[in-house]
Design a protein around this motif. Structure first.
Motif, PDB file in Angstrom:
ATOM      1  N   TYR A  47       0.832  -1.207   0.000  1.00  0.00           N
ATOM      2  CA  TYR A  47       0.000   0.000   0.000  1.00  0.00           C
ATOM      3  C   TYR A  47       0.869   1.260   0.000  1.00  0.00           C
ATOM      4  CZ  TYR A  47      -3.480   3.459   1.174  1.00  0.00           C
ATOM      5  OH  TYR A  47      -4.280   4.562   1.148  1.00  0.00           O
ATOM      6  N   GLU A  48       1.892   1.273   0.834  1.00  0.00           N
ATOM      7  CA  GLU A  48       2.792   2.425   0.893  1.00  0.00           C
ATOM      8  C   GLU A  48       3.499   2.636  -0.435  1.00  0.00           C
ATOM      9  OE1 GLU A  48       5.322   1.949   4.321  1.00  0.00           O
ATOM     10  OE2 GLU A  48       3.581   1.859   5.662  1.00  0.00           O
ATOM     11  N   THR A  51       0.992   4.007  -2.963  1.00  0.00           N
ATOM     12  CA  THR A  51       0.706   5.418  -2.672  1.00  0.00           C
ATOM     13  C   THR A  51       1.858   6.301  -3.136  1.00  0.00           C
ATOM     14  OG1 THR A  51      -0.623   4.764  -0.779  1.00  0.00           O
ATOM     15  CG2 THR A  51       0.143   7.042  -0.825  1.00  0.00           C
ATOM     16  N   GLU A  55       1.638   9.188  -6.053  1.00  0.00           N
ATOM     17  CA  GLU A  55       2.001  10.583  -5.798  1.00  0.00           C
ATOM     18  C   GLU A  55       3.075  11.052  -6.770  1.00  0.00           C
ATOM     19  OE1 GLU A  55       3.080  10.627  -1.678  1.00  0.00           O
ATOM     20  OE2 GLU A  55       0.988  10.506  -1.008  1.00  0.00           O
ATOM     21  N   THR A  98      -6.429  -3.452   1.875  1.00  0.00           N
ATOM     22  CA  THR A  98      -5.869  -2.101   1.869  1.00  0.00           C
ATOM     23  C   THR A  98      -6.335  -1.315   3.079  1.00  0.00           C
ATOM     24  OG1 THR A  98      -7.643  -1.318   0.439  1.00  0.00           O
ATOM     25  CG2 THR A  98      -5.600  -1.984  -0.635  1.00  0.00           C
TER      26      THR A  98
END
Length: 178
Positions: A47-48, A51, A55, A98
């Protein structure tokens, strides 16, 4: 003689059906235990990473959620591929792998699998089961129990579809934001 042969064939087919049912019940229990042991570091890392990629690359795409989806799919296949058909992996709810793991990391949430009661049901679609999973969760120092209900459909010895009713995520959100 013919009667004895028929009796043996019937008893053998009954044993194999019972063995198949037992194996499928064990698969359901194993999958539920894996899904509801939170936090899951592999899922948090994925998930990190997703993300971070989203970004970094948000200016290059107009498609929402374009980054990280493959990473989760690959990870789900690695973790659950031996239990699910290809279609079945896609039936795992997004909130389990998630959102629940994000809450675990950000808000000191843990979920512990306690047990599962898996029962066969009649179905013309395949081997169909209902389940009630006993879970414990904590948010910080507050502990609570939760029964997660759902259904599972097997096809060719693998999970074709898994469905969850009465979502644990809603319960945790209610506790966090009340």
């Amino acid at each position: 003689m013919v009667f004895s042969l028929c009796a043996v064939i019937i008893s053998l087919s009954g044993c194999s059906k019972g063995e198949e049912e037992q194996k499928e019940k064990e698969v359901v229990t194993t999958v539920l235990e894996k899904l509801f042991t939170i936090p899951n570091q592999k899922m948090q890392d994925a998930y990190e990473e997703a993300t971070k990629m989203a970004e970094q690359d948000s200016s290059e795409t107009t498609e929402p959620g374009a980054y990280g989806v493959y990473d989760f799919q690959k990870l789900l296949e690695e973790m659950y591929g031996s239990y699910f058909t290809e279609e079945g992996i896609e039936s795992i709810p997004y909130w389990i792998y998630t959102n629940l793991n994000v809450y675990a990391a950000d808000r000191d949430v843990t979920v512990t699998f306690k047990s599962a009661d898996v029962q066969p049901e009649e179905s013309s679609e395949g081997n169909y089961y209902t389940f009630v999973t006993e879970l414990e969760y904590s948010i910080g120092r507050e502990e609570a129990s939760f029964e997660q209900n759902g259904t599972v459909l097997f096809e060719d010895g693998k999970i074709k579809n898994i469905y969850f009713a009465d979502g644990l995520m809603t319960e945790i959100e209610n506790q966090l934001f009340m």
